[in-house]
Write an enzyme that holds these catalytic residues in place. Structure first.
Site, PDB file in Angstrom:
ATOM      1  N   GLU A 129      -0.039 -32.757  69.472  1.00 12.97           N
ATOM      2  CA  GLU A 129      -1.276 -33.463  69.815  1.00 12.97           C
ATOM      3  C   GLU A 129      -1.294 -33.730  71.316  1.00 12.97           C
ATOM      4  O   GLU A 129      -0.310 -34.225  71.862  1.00 12.97           O
ATOM      5  CB  GLU A 129      -1.399 -34.790  69.065  1.00 12.97           C
ATOM      6  CG  GLU A 129      -2.754 -35.443  69.256  1.00 12.97           C
ATOM      7  CD  GLU A 129      -2.943 -36.733  68.466  1.00 12.97           C
ATOM      8  OE1 GLU A 129      -3.995 -37.366  68.627  1.00 12.97           O
ATOM      9  OE2 GLU A 129      -2.036 -37.107  67.706  1.00 12.97           O
ATOM     10  N   ALA A 262       5.179 -42.184  69.068  1.00 12.76           N
ATOM     11  CA  ALA A 262       5.435 -41.571  67.765  1.00 12.76           C
ATOM     12  C   ALA A 262       4.256 -40.668  67.430  1.00 12.76           C
ATOM     13  O   ALA A 262       3.192 -40.764  68.032  1.00 12.76           O
ATOM     14  CB  ALA A 262       5.621 -42.636  66.688  1.00 12.76           C
ATOM     15  N   GLU A 264       2.151 -38.632  64.003  1.00  5.52           N
ATOM     16  CA  GLU A 264       1.928 -38.710  62.563  1.00  5.52           C
ATOM     17  C   GLU A 264       1.945 -37.373  61.846  1.00  5.52           C
ATOM     18  O   GLU A 264       1.359 -37.254  60.756  1.00  5.52           O
ATOM     19  CB  GLU A 264       0.573 -39.383  62.308  1.00  5.52           C
ATOM     20  CG  GLU A 264      -0.662 -38.554  62.671  1.00  5.52           C
ATOM     21  CD  GLU A 264      -1.215 -38.809  64.054  1.00  5.52           C
ATOM     22  OE1 GLU A 264      -2.382 -38.479  64.300  1.00  5.52           O
ATOM     23  OE2 GLU A 264      -0.468 -39.338  64.897  1.00  5.52           O
ATOM     24  N   GLU A 298       1.860 -44.849  61.991  1.00  8.02           N
ATOM     25  CA  GLU A 298       1.982 -43.406  61.772  1.00  8.02           C
ATOM     26  C   GLU A 298       1.891 -43.060  60.289  1.00  8.02           C
ATOM     27  O   GLU A 298       1.321 -42.026  59.920  1.00  8.02           O
ATOM     28  CB  GLU A 298       3.283 -42.878  62.375  1.00  8.02           C
ATOM     29  CG  GLU A 298       3.495 -43.197  63.845  1.00  8.02           C
ATOM     30  CD  GLU A 298       2.332 -42.788  64.733  1.00  8.02           C
ATOM     31  OE1 GLU A 298       1.577 -41.867  64.370  1.00  8.02           O
ATOM     32  OE2 GLU A 298       2.169 -43.407  65.803  1.00  8.02           O
ATOM     33  N   HIS A 301      -1.728 -43.024  59.120  1.00  8.11           N
ATOM     34  CA  HIS A 301      -2.450 -41.825  59.539  1.00  8.11           C
ATOM     35  C   HIS A 301      -2.468 -40.757  58.440  1.00  8.11           C
ATOM     36  O   HIS A 301      -3.303 -39.834  58.504  1.00  8.11           O
ATOM     37  CB  HIS A 301      -1.797 -41.218  60.786  1.00  8.11           C
ATOM     38  CG  HIS A 301      -2.419 -41.651  62.078  1.00  8.11           C
ATOM     39  ND1 HIS A 301      -3.779 -41.630  62.303  1.00  8.11           N
ATOM     40  CD2 HIS A 301      -1.864 -42.087  63.243  1.00  8.11           C
ATOM     41  CE1 HIS A 301      -4.033 -42.045  63.529  1.00  8.11           C
ATOM     42  NE2 HIS A 301      -2.893 -42.331  64.127  1.00  8.11           N
ATOM     43  N   GLU A 320      -7.914 -42.974  65.419  1.00  4.23           N
ATOM     44  CA  GLU A 320      -7.040 -43.934  66.084  1.00  4.23           C
ATOM     45  C   GLU A 320      -7.543 -45.365  65.963  1.00  4.23           C
ATOM     46  O   GLU A 320      -6.778 -46.278  65.675  1.00  4.23           O
ATOM     47  CB  GLU A 320      -6.849 -43.548  67.550  1.00  4.23           C
ATOM     48  CG  GLU A 320      -6.083 -42.246  67.740  1.00  4.23           C
ATOM     49  CD  GLU A 320      -4.676 -42.275  67.160  1.00  4.23           C
ATOM     50  OE1 GLU A 320      -4.178 -43.364  66.807  1.00  4.23           O
ATOM     51  OE2 GLU A 320      -4.072 -41.198  67.040  1.00  4.23           O
TER      52      GLU A 320
END
Length: 667
Positions: A129, A262, A264, A298, A301, A320
């Site tokens: 990402e 972090a 997801e 996470e 998500h 988000e």
């Protein structure tokens, strides 16, 4: 010589990708300097794009070895390769579905950008990402292109992980299958010499899920709290949102080198080590809370970001902002709700409000960008969460749950937009959210001023909203602002419990009739909207609200503002500390109905930065030495006058002196 500015990407230019991948098969033959990636992708024409189209696949820093269509290798002349990707003309493609195959070579060890496939201390790791997958192989690297992935990893590393479920393995290889369609930014691969902390979780429908946290040798004894946080997150998501985990295994890997805190990735979350590892000898309460919150974020998500992703990066707040709101709810339930709310507002004011006041101000859903990695802002995350909180306030708890259930049912497996999100709320609750949408499209922080009137038992509040111009948006029509209000009698009793006033006009009045005496208002309870409230309040009223307000946020806000005003006066004039403030602090300190963390927060004095900014806003030049000395003088006065109650509270809360992270066990 003038440098050419990169062309912006515009929301209005969105077009669906002309081909849909129905299956992605990847084989990785891992070597530090020369890893080979073989891709097999089955494409079919996308009916949303009529006609014939060239095939463009993103690709950066790739050494292309060969390409084939339906088993026939293509000559170099049939390919147009640039630094951004690869194009095959429509004339070279079959009319219907086809199989794309390619092999590339990449250099994980030399990948210091930590995007795509790279190495961290001898461990192969990925970060895709927002646009990192294009550094792994040629692919339509955009969030609206979703497909199931099957991955084979060949390596001499003992642990080989990818998304989904493990389906086969042998000496030096492992295969993983992720049946849920996902965009490329959620792809993950980890290969290394790791050890795991195993556990299991049984979903409410009775499925057993294997859980693992993978770390370097020597770190295993510091994973327990992260695992506990994961299991509580899974339980909470089932209870609060009805969302079960959907694979047979859930893996978390901790690595030392990671651009984000972090990530997801579906079934294989990758974390920076500091957000997984903790022990009582080295970690603080804040460390544990941070680990708990990020683990939850996470994991959440999995549904709000993975099963339903965003159609394009302009919709980033959809995954988000919603997931931040969900992790805020989780932490509030695990710990102190009032303290969590105050912490979130402090962060919003410190980061997002300043962002809104500067040249980089942008809407929660922007309409253009040049560099996508600059999109990960406080406006997208923190303000995005606040917008969802307002929406929940307007439709109510039940309406919010109905809308979320409809959202998951309607858009599971889809790449959604803000319009999709608001439509499910309209369909579930019957509300028209056309005006509310301005919170997504208009930048800036509204300022909310208020006038009060009292006559013959009727109390009137008149609000006015103003939003200053921001870059590219000079006109700011009124927004829907949910204003949570309560009214208190002069004796401290609450005569109007928290009520949501729905402001929709530039100026709007609200009347409260049949009151025996002029009330003291408690406005914007729970910080019900991300606005700046302009209302002149004297010290006596602030002390009253600190002592009597039933809303924790406004109780804290009154005390914080009162302490700031007292300190500003002391700094400018040398006045003695306010005994009214000390008395109000004592009332809060001795109120056993308030949890200790909240009482401690209420008694905290303003920071030097806060005082300096207030002095500057008032036209004064801040004096750091005087700020320090007067803050110390007020603290000493509070300590001396509240010595006995402070000692009593300390004794009641003390234990054997050993650190224990017990706050998260709150029922």
């Amino acid at each position: 010589m003038t440098e050419t500015q990169p062309a912006p990407t515009l929301l209005k230019d969105y077009q669906p990708f002309p081909f849909t991948p129905t299956q992605v098969d990847l084989t990785f033959r891992l070597k530090p300097k020369a890893s080979r990636v073989l891709s097999k992708i089955r494409f079919t024409p996308n009916p949303a794009r009529s006609g014939r189209h060239d095939l463009f696949l993103n690709g950066e820093k790739l050494k292309l070895l060969w390409v084939a269509i339906d088993g026939q290798k293509l000559d170099a002349g049939a390919l147009h390769v640039t630094d951004e990707g690869l194009t095959i003309a429509a004339s070279q493609l079959p009319d219907g579905p086809f199989l794309w195959e390619a092999e590339v070579e990449i250099d994980p060890e030399g990948n210091t950008a930590l995007e795509g496939l790279y190495m961290s201390g001898g461990i192969y790791c990925t970060q895709c990402e927002a646009e990192g997958f294009r550094k792994i192989t040629y692919y339509p690297d955009r969030p609206d292109v979703m497909a199931p992935f099957r991955v084979r990893i060949e390596s001499n590393m003992p642990v080989l992980l990818s998304n989904g479920n493990p389906v086969a393995s042998g000496p030096g290889w492992a295969e993983w299958d992720d049946p849920w369609p996902k965009p490329a930014y959620l792809f993950a691969l980890v290969a290394g010499d790791l050890v795991n902390l195993p556990d299991t979780f049984t979903t409410r429908s009775g499925r057993k899920v294997d859980l693992n946290i993978w770390v370097r040798k020597g770190d295993l004894d510091r994973c327990g709290y992260a695992m506990d946080s994961l299991k509580r997150s899974m339980t909470w998501d089932e209870d609060a949102y009805g969302r079960e985990y959907d694979l047979d295994v859930f893996n978390i890997v901790a690595v030392d080198d990671f651009n984000m805190g972090a990530m997801e990735n579906k079934g294989l979350n990758i974390f920076n080590s500091k957000l997984v590892l903790a022990s009582p000898e080295t970690a603080t309460d804040l460390d544990y809370e941070r680990i708990e919150g990020v683990i939850a974020h996470e994991y959440f998500h999995n549904w709000t970001g993975n099963r339903i992703t965003c159609r394009d990066w302009f919709q980033l707040c959809l995954k988000e902002g919603l997931t931040v709101f969900r992790d805020q709810q989780f932490t509030s339930d695990m710990r102190s709700g009032p303290v969590k709310r105050i912490d979130d507002v402090l962060t919003l004011r410190a980061r997002q409000f300043r962002e809104d006041m500067g040249p980089l101000s942008h809407p929660v859903r922007p309409d253009s960008y040049i560099e996508i990695n600059n999109f990960y802002t406080a406006t997208i995350y923190e303000k995005g969460a606040e917008v969802i909180g307002m929406l929940r306030s307007l439709v109510g708890t039940d309406g919010y749950r109905r809308a979320l259930d409809l959202y998951f049912d309607r858009h599971d497996g889809h790449a959604a937009t803000i319009e999709d999100w608001l439509k499910v709320f309209e369909d579930a609750t019957g509300r028209d959210l056309t005006q509310f949408k301005r919170w997504y499209t208009d930048a800036g922080t509204p300022r909310l001023s208020v006038l009060e009137a009292w006559s013959d038992g009727t109390y009137t509040l008149t609000f006015r909203q103003e939003t200053a111009p921001t870059p590219g948006q000079d006109e700011k029509p009124p927004r829907v602002i949910p204003i949570a209000v309560g009214l208190l009698n002069p004796n401290g009793d609450e005569v109007l419990p928290t009520t949501i006033l729905e402001m929709t006009e530039k100026m709007q009045s609200f009347r409260f009739e049949g009151l025996a005496s002029r009330p003291v208002p408690s406005i914007l309870r729970g910080f019900s909207a991300p606005v700046v409230l302009d209302r002149k309040v004297d010290q006596a009223e602030r002390a009253f609200l600190l002592a009597h307000d039933t809303d924790p946020f406004n109780k804290w806000e009154a005390g914080r503002t009162l302490a700031r005003d007292v300190l500003i006066q002391m700094i400018l004039t040398g006045d003695e500390p306010s005994l009214r403030l000390v008395s109000a602090f004592e009332t809060v300190l001795l109120d056993e109905s308030l949890d200790p963390a909240f009482r401690a927060l209420c008694l905290r004095l303003p920071s030097a930065d806060d005082l300096a900014q207030s002095l500057k806003d008032g036209g004064h030049i801040p004096d750091p030495e005087r700020i320090h000395s007067e803050t110390l003088r007020l603290a000493r006065t509070i300590a001396e006058r509240l010595q006995k109650p402070l000692a009593t509270v300390f004794t009641n809360l003390s234990d054997d002196g050993r650190f224990r992270n017990t706050v998260a066990r709150r029922s």
